[in-house]
Write an enzyme that holds these catalytic residues in place. Sequence first.
Site, short mmCIF file in Angstrom:
data_model
loop_
_atom_site.label_atom_id
_atom_site.label_comp_id
_atom_site.label_asym_id
_atom_site.label_seq_id
_atom_site.Cartn_x
_atom_site.Cartn_y
_atom_site.Cartn_z
CB SER A 119 39.40 36.32 35.40
OG SER A 119 37.90 37.00 35.18
NE ARG A 176 28.17 39.28 40.15
CZ ARG A 176 29.64 39.30 40.16
NH1 ARG A 176 30.13 39.07 39.24
NH2 ARG A 176 30.78 39.25 40.81
CG ASP A 256 37.15 28.75 34.44
OD1 ASP A 256 36.28 28.61 34.04
OD2 ASP A 256 38.27 28.98 34.27
CG HIS A 285 37.01 32.04 35.91
ND1 HIS A 285 37.64 32.20 35.23
CD2 HIS A 285 36.20 33.48 36.05
CE1 HIS A 285 38.16 33.28 35.16
NE2 HIS A 285 37.27 34.01 35.48
CG ASP A 286 34.11 33.05 40.69
OD1 ASP A 286 35.02 34.07 39.96
OD2 ASP A 286 32.85 33.78 41.40
#
Length: 310
Positions: A119, A176, A256, A285-286
């Site tokens: 990332s 967030r 992603d 992505h995570d």
Amino acid sequence: MVTLFHTSPLLLDCGRPLSDVRVAYHSYGEAREEATLVLHALTGDSAVHEWWPDFLGEGRPLDPTRDYIVCANVLGGCAGTDGPAALGDIPISLRDMARVGRALLEHLGVRRVQIIGASMGGLLAYAWLLECPDLVMRAAVIGAPVRHSPWAVGLNSAARAAIRAAPGGEGLKVARQIAMLSYRSPQSLAATQTVQRRPGVHAVTSYLEYQGEKLLARFCERSYVTLTGAMDGFQPNDAELASIRTPVLAIGISSDVLYPAAEVRAGAAALPNATYWELDSIHGHDAFLMDAGELPGRVGAFLRGAAAES
């Protein structure tokens, strides 16, 4: 914790000199002249043992019984290394972070490193390859492009706008939530956000609110602005990328939406000595944190110098 740049200041890309810069870091294994440098993500920190158990440990890619492993909190963050609270709201670049990291390695007696970054840490790995090509033996870059796209810049711009509109914490929670939507995928949320936690409230709404509250409890909105600005400002041109001769393993993630796999693959193609591999996961992505699959094995083989499969 160490204090660097006592006698000769660090000259930031913005033109400001910094002296006596405090840097917090973790190290694992016996100190030696060659090390593995871990570069953490946007809201991460140097405690690799806490957030990457799939990678750190005996027999894993980051093996303290075999290697000397170093991870430092980035300049501009809020996990021990000097950030906005100490420096003020001055612009920091990823190249500035690499220069601080190099000074730390010199302090530790490290002369050569292999890098693993995911990332933001992956973007920072590219800054290291440009700033310190003499120091880096190889780099594994996970879920990161060679530069921020308009899509990624737009997401960060919206997050910073939320912070400016609601300073004091509420904006950071919204920032967030915006980020979490880009860290997961539609398939991931469909698979995991099915059980309502509060009557009449969608499960995904409760999930996003929880993530916002959790980040507010441990992170600083000024650091969020500083670090996302540094990521957006990292825009190496094609000639700079073509100058990177260090072996690179660039890893995309199939689902992603923040850094699409096609973008990561295209970035790898711009490098003279890069291999591309793709992690297949629905979790976006995570996935590098929550659904690693074959990732540790692939990265471990690359860091050991084995030829990675394409």
